[in-house]
Scaffold this motif. Sequence first.
Motif, PDB file in Angstrom:
ATOM      1  N   UNK A   1       0.850  -1.188   0.000  1.00  0.00           N
ATOM      2  CA  UNK A   1       0.000   0.000   0.000  1.00  0.00           C
ATOM      3  C   UNK A   1       0.880   1.231   0.000  1.00  0.00           C
ATOM      4  N   UNK A   2       0.562   2.218  -0.829  1.00  0.00           N
ATOM      5  CA  UNK A   2       1.299   3.481  -0.842  1.00  0.00           C
ATOM      6  C   UNK A   2       0.328   4.605  -0.486  1.00  0.00           C
ATOM      7  N   UNK A   3       0.795   5.859  -0.413  1.00  0.00           N
ATOM      8  CA  UNK A   3      -0.113   6.945  -0.013  1.00  0.00           C
ATOM      9  C   UNK A   3      -1.365   7.068  -0.877  1.00  0.00           C
ATOM     10  N   UNK A   4      -1.309   6.578  -2.109  1.00  0.00           N
ATOM     11  CA  UNK A   4      -2.476   6.653  -2.985  1.00  0.00           C
ATOM     12  C   UNK A   4      -3.421   5.469  -2.795  1.00  0.00           C
ATOM     13  N   UNK A   5      -3.018   4.495  -1.993  1.00  0.00           N
ATOM     14  CA  UNK A   5      -3.845   3.327  -1.756  1.00  0.00           C
ATOM     15  C   UNK A   5      -3.202   2.064  -2.306  1.00  0.00           C
ATOM     16  N   UNK A   6      -4.008   1.037  -2.469  1.00  0.00           N
ATOM     17  CA  UNK A   6      -3.529  -0.223  -3.029  1.00  0.00           C
ATOM     18  C   UNK A   6      -3.590  -0.174  -4.555  1.00  0.00           C
ATOM     19  N   UNK A   7      -2.759  -0.985  -5.204  1.00  0.00           N
ATOM     20  CA  UNK A   7      -2.890  -1.147  -6.650  1.00  0.00           C
ATOM     21  C   UNK A   7      -4.168  -1.936  -6.933  1.00  0.00           C
ATOM     22  N   UNK A   8      -4.639  -1.878  -8.168  1.00  0.00           N
ATOM     23  CA  UNK A   8      -5.924  -2.474  -8.507  1.00  0.00           C
ATOM     24  C   UNK A   8      -5.829  -3.987  -8.680  1.00  0.00           C
TER      25      UNK A   8
END
Length: 208
Positions: free
Chosen positions: A31-38
């Motif tokens: 998880x990164x600041x933008x959220x999880x990958x799809x």
Amino acid sequence: MMFLLILFTSAFLFPSSNALDFCVGDLGAPQDPAGYSCKKAEAVTVKDFVFSGLSVAGNTSNVMKAAVTPAFSTQFPGINGLGVSLARLDLAVGGRTAMHTHPEGTEVLTIIQGTLCAGFISSTNKVYLTSLHEGDVMAFPQGLMHFQINVGKSPALAFASFSSTSPVIYFMDYAWFANDLPTQILQKTTFLDPDQIQRLKELLGGTN
């Protein structure tokens, strides 16, 4: 030129069918600041958009007599990237949430049952304090310290919504006293005496 303008307008008004409607979080990925990958589209099911965890009361047999059950993107992958999340708050009689903040999102709390004393402190140190009853709703602006206390004679229940899929819960008391920050440092920065600090460390699991 007119043809290009019409083509551009049509593309704007009628986006490609390949555009993403959502981005269900791949909880197996970092998880990164933008959220999880799809998650891959073929792996997405309706179950990704349903979360039943908020139907179960949290365990309030702790020092705070409170339980927070989150429905953030980590528990509820269907909301990944949508900018919203939820949580359930259970408070036993006398229960409270320690002073805390949500660095990543604004909270809106809806009282389902019970009576709460709730408030927040602005960046100018102005206090906004009130009593909340069944059906009341209160907003707690992003990043500001706030709290809730059950001041009624029965358990209280509330549901919180957030303007973030992962608003983060940062409890001030635990940040100060549930770690190994030296007592001498805490004494100088909080104006508490060493005995008080040690009692709080013992209560909340801190050392040193």
